[in-house]
Structures are given as structure tokens and as C-alpha cells.
Scaffold this motif. Structure first.
Motif, short mmCIF file in Angstrom:
data_model
loop_
_atom_site.label_atom_id
_atom_site.label_comp_id
_atom_site.label_asym_id
_atom_site.label_seq_id
_atom_site.Cartn_x
_atom_site.Cartn_y
_atom_site.Cartn_z
N VAL A 1 30.42 40.37 45.50
CA VAL A 1 31.34 41.00 44.55
C VAL A 1 32.69 41.29 45.21
O VAL A 1 33.75 41.05 44.64
CB VAL A 1 30.73 42.30 43.98
CG1 VAL A 1 31.77 43.07 43.15
CG2 VAL A 1 29.51 41.97 43.12
N ILE A 2 32.63 41.80 46.45
CA ILE A 2 33.87 42.12 47.18
C ILE A 2 34.69 40.85 47.39
O ILE A 2 35.92 40.85 47.22
CB ILE A 2 33.54 42.79 48.53
CG1 ILE A 2 33.00 44.20 48.29
CG2 ILE A 2 34.79 42.85 49.41
CD1 ILE A 2 32.44 44.84 49.53
N PHE A 3 34.01 39.76 47.72
CA PHE A 3 34.73 38.50 47.94
C PHE A 3 35.38 38.00 46.65
O PHE A 3 36.54 37.58 46.65
CB PHE A 3 33.79 37.43 48.49
CG PHE A 3 34.41 36.07 48.54
CD1 PHE A 3 35.39 35.77 49.48
CD2 PHE A 3 34.05 35.09 47.63
CE1 PHE A 3 35.99 34.52 49.52
CE2 PHE A 3 34.65 33.83 47.66
CZ PHE A 3 35.61 33.55 48.61
N VAL A 4 34.64 38.05 45.54
CA VAL A 4 35.18 37.57 44.26
C VAL A 4 36.40 38.39 43.85
O VAL A 4 37.46 37.84 43.52
CB VAL A 4 34.09 37.63 43.16
CG1 VAL A 4 34.72 37.39 41.78
CG2 VAL A 4 33.00 36.60 43.42
N VAL A 5 36.26 39.72 43.89
CA VAL A 5 37.37 40.59 43.51
C VAL A 5 38.53 40.45 44.49
O VAL A 5 39.70 40.36 44.10
CB VAL A 5 36.91 42.06 43.43
CG1 VAL A 5 38.10 42.99 43.17
CG2 VAL A 5 35.86 42.23 42.34
N GLY A 6 38.19 40.40 45.78
CA GLY A 6 39.22 40.28 46.80
C GLY A 6 40.02 38.99 46.67
O GLY A 6 41.24 38.98 46.87
N SER A 7 39.35 37.89 46.33
CA SER A 7 40.06 36.61 46.18
C SER A 7 41.03 36.66 45.01
O SER A 7 42.14 36.11 45.09
CB SER A 7 39.05 35.47 45.99
OG SER A 7 38.34 35.60 44.77
N MET A 8 40.64 37.34 43.94
CA MET A 8 41.53 37.45 42.78
C MET A 8 42.75 38.31 43.12
O MET A 8 43.88 37.98 42.75
CB MET A 8 40.77 38.04 41.59
CG MET A 8 39.71 37.12 41.03
SD MET A 8 38.86 37.85 39.61
CE MET A 8 37.74 36.51 39.16
N VAL A 9 42.52 39.41 43.82
CA VAL A 9 43.62 40.28 44.22
C VAL A 9 44.55 39.56 45.19
O VAL A 9 45.78 39.65 45.08
CB VAL A 9 43.07 41.57 44.88
CG1 VAL A 9 44.21 42.40 45.48
CG2 VAL A 9 42.30 42.40 43.86
N TYR A 10 43.97 38.80 46.11
CA TYR A 10 44.78 38.06 47.09
C TYR A 10 45.71 37.07 46.39
O TYR A 10 46.92 37.01 46.67
CB TYR A 10 43.87 37.33 48.07
CG TYR A 10 44.56 36.27 48.89
CD1 TYR A 10 45.49 36.62 49.87
CD2 TYR A 10 44.30 34.92 48.67
CE1 TYR A 10 46.15 35.64 50.60
CE2 TYR A 10 44.95 33.94 49.40
CZ TYR A 10 45.87 34.30 50.37
OH TYR A 10 46.52 33.33 51.08
N VAL A 11 45.16 36.27 45.48
CA VAL A 11 45.99 35.27 44.79
C VAL A 11 47.02 35.94 43.89
O VAL A 11 48.17 35.50 43.81
CB VAL A 11 45.10 34.30 43.97
CG1 VAL A 11 45.95 33.38 43.10
CG2 VAL A 11 44.22 33.48 44.91
N TYR A 12 46.62 37.02 43.24
CA TYR A 12 47.52 37.71 42.31
C TYR A 12 48.70 38.37 43.03
O TYR A 12 49.84 38.28 42.58
CB TYR A 12 46.73 38.76 41.53
CG TYR A 12 47.58 39.70 40.70
CD1 TYR A 12 48.33 39.21 39.64
CD2 TYR A 12 47.62 41.06 40.98
CE1 TYR A 12 49.11 40.06 38.87
CE2 TYR A 12 48.39 41.92 40.22
CZ TYR A 12 49.14 41.42 39.16
OH TYR A 12 49.91 42.26 38.41
N ARG A 13 48.44 38.99 44.17
CA ARG A 13 49.46 39.84 44.76
C ARG A 13 49.99 39.38 46.11
O ARG A 13 51.13 39.69 46.47
CB ARG A 13 48.90 41.27 44.88
CG ARG A 13 49.86 42.30 45.41
CD ARG A 13 51.20 42.30 44.67
NE ARG A 13 51.05 42.61 43.25
CZ ARG A 13 51.99 42.47 42.34
NH1 ARG A 13 53.18 42.01 42.70
NH2 ARG A 13 51.77 42.76 41.08
#
Length: 342
Positions: A12-24
């Protein structure tokens, strides 16, 4: 059971973290809002894309790359005048007009559906294992040249007419890099593409390779149309990245779009062509019943996201299983035993 909890949390941390990384955090140009990220970046693909970024070779890690480090593409640039001749003949025969004609097979293109309303159009040459009969007939020399470069998974001629544009977006799947070769361009800085905040203006016979999963947009404010060869080039990765790419390329094969009747059509585009008339009727509700329009729109988008998300999640789980089984084999001495038995 106790082991599964931290593994799930890490997932879950990886999935959310990847989205935050690409977004910001990825690149210099960022999304202006979560809504733009959702509409223009397909964040559901971010987890697999981030794995691909991790396993991408160093030469392909910049928004715009040094084309000289992709020596296999030199044969395409060397033959640009041959390619240009076939592309210009298509343009003069008004073949590109079919993209904007709802009666044409080429009109329903799920991968590039939003670009058509801004004037952009294309003619497919090959697409992830498929060569169109129309391309074989109209562009035999170009196909011969492309056949010399196995890393080219897809190719098309692309037109950007005077006064047209491509709005800011990023491509959803990171399985490829994007290659552009100028064929008949304005040779003018007013006709340009902006990739992660950096402008590039097309010139006849000059080429460009970039990562299309960075934010980019294009404008033609010059006084002549822009005609280029556009290719999807295999992203160079290490072994694990190739496993992810294999899954992605399977999805891309579903999006094959015909140029004319008699060309092949992928399953996803066949489905898109069938439901598009109904979607057009739904869009009419925007004028008469906006609340109902939004309800249908968000329901369809959510369903689509769930289907794609399920496919991506399935791919990630299969990849996780492959990694776990490989690690178990190594830990149990299976690799050494297999080597000694041989």
C-alpha cells in the motif's frame, strides 16, 4: 498471517508513494491539481511505471535523451527523405482527414481520442505486432526501414495543422520512449513541443527521443503544417523491467486502430468504437441535464478505473509472486542445486 500484514502495508505504501512521487516530485513540470493528474496522467499506472523507472538503463532516464546513445535509430534518420516522400504523398491525398470523420474506421482511437478535437491526426504504420495492410500498400519503403530496428514497437505519421495543439498531458504506460523525426515541418520555433518545461522545435531531417510519461504539450503557431514520423521505442531496462514491459505491451496490442476498412482493430478499440455513439449521446446531456451527465460520466470513469486497476493490480501481484518464488528458490539453495544437477 503475521508476515502478510507488513507485506500488505509495504504494498500500500509503495502504491500511494508512487502516485505522490509522480504527482508532486517527478521532473520539473508538475500537475496543477489532483484532478489534472487523474484526467491527464492516469495515476493508476504509476506503481508499475515507477518500477520501470527504477529498472530503466541510465541512458534513458532523462526527459529528453541523447539520441546518439540510441545508435540503432540512426538508420531511420539516415533515410528521412525516403520516409518523407511517402508521408507527403499521404498528406497530399488527404488521407489524414479521415481521423476527423466519424464515418471512418480511423476515427475511434481510444489511445489518442482527446487529441482529434484540437486538430491532430495520424496514419498508423505498425503498432505492437500489427502492420496495417494500408501501410504496406502506401508506405512499403518506410516499413522496410522500420523493420531494421527491432526496438520500434509502434510507428505512425503524425500531422499537427496550423493553429492546432496538443494539451498538456503525460502518456499512461511507460513501456516505451517516444521518437520524433521531422519530415515536413515549418522549421520554425513557433512550432514546438514542450517536454517537462523544455521547448523543442522540429526541423526537417532532425530527430528527438524523449520520455512521454513526463508532462508535455505541443503547439503549431507557425504558418505551415507539421508532419513527422512518430515511433514508440522499447524502453531499455534490466531483466525485471522487461517482465513489466511484456505485460504492458500485451495491453497495447488491444489498442490497434485501423487506418481504413480492411485493417486490423484491437479488442479495446473495437469496444470503444461500439460504445462511442452512446457516449456521444451522453455528452449531449451536458447541455440539457448536467446532473445526470455527471452521474453517468463518473460512473463510467470509475468502472473503467476499476477494470484497469484490477489488471494493473493483477500484474503487480504476479510480479510480486515471481520475485517471492525466486527469492525462495535462492534461499533454499534451489539455484545452486539446479546448477550442480546440470
Amino acid at each position: 498471517m503475521p508476515v502478510a500484514v507488513p507485506v500488505f502495508l509495504l504494498f500500500v505504501i509503495f502504491v500511494v508513494g508512487s502516485m505522490v512521487y509522480v504527482y508532486r516530485f517527478r521532473g520539473q513540470a508538475h500537475y496543477q491539481s489532483v484532478g489534472e493528474h487523474w484526467r491527464k496522467g492516469w495515476p493508476i499506472f504509476n506503481p508499475l511505471n515507477c518500477l520501470l523507472y527504477l529498472f530503466t538503463e541510465k541512458r534513458a532516464r532523462a526527459p529528453i535523451m541523447d539520441r546518439q546513445r540510441f545508435a540503432e535509430l540512426q538508420v531511420i534518420q539516415d533515410n528521412w527523405e525516403i520516409i518523407r516522400r511517402e508521408a507527403v504523398e499521404l498528406y497530399e491525398d488527404r488521407v489524414f482527414d479521415q481521423t476527423s470523420d466519424p464515418e471512418s474506421s480511423a476515427y475511434y482511437d481510444i489511445g489518442f481520442r482527446t487529441f482529434q478535437k484540437y486538430g491532430w491526426s495520424k496514419f498508423y504504420l505498425k503498432w505492437y505486432g500489427t502492420k496495417h495492410n494500408s501501410a504496406r500498400a502506401s508506405c512499403p519503403e518506410t516499413l522496410k526501414i522500420l523493420d531494421q530496428v527491432p526496438s520500434v514497437n509502434g510507428a505512425m505519421f503524425s500531422i499537427l495543422p496550423v493553429g492546432s495543439q496538443l494539451t498538456r498531458h503525460s502518456d499512461p504506460m511507460a513501456c516505451s520512449l517516444r521518437y520524433h523525426l521531422g519530415l515536413s515541418t515549418p522549421n520554425d520555433d513557433r512550432c514546438y513541443i514542450n517536454i517537462d518545461g523544455q521547448d523543442y522545435s522540429w526541423r526537417d531531417g532532425e530527430d528527438l527521443i524523449f520520455d512521454e510519461t513526463y508532462l508535455h504539450y505541443a503547439h503549431n503557431d507557425a504558418e505551415q503544417y507539421r508532419l513527422i514520423l512518430m515511433c514508440d521505442v522499447e524502453r531499455p531496462t534490466w531483466l525485471l523491467g522487461r517482465v513489466i514491459n511484456f505485460f504492458y505491451k500485451g495491453l497495447m496490442r488491444l489498442t490497434v486502430v485501423p487506418n481504413v476498412e480492411g485493417d486490423q482493430r484491437g479488442f479495446a478499440n473495437n469496444l470503444f468504437a461500439r460504445i462511442s455513439p452512446a457516449l456521444a449521446r451522453v455528452r449531449e446531456l451536458k447541455k440539457t441535464n448536467r446532473r445526470r451527465y455527471k452521474a453517468i460520466k463518473y460512473s463510467v470513469n470509475t468502472l473503467l478505473a476499476l477494470v484497469i486497476g484490477g489488471m494493473v493490480l493483477g500484474g503487480m501481484m504476479a510480479l510480486n509472486g515471481l520475485i517471492a518464488s525466486t527469492a525462495s528458490l535462492v534461499a533454499d539453495g534451489g539455484v545452486g542445486a539446479a546448477a550442480s544437477d546440470s
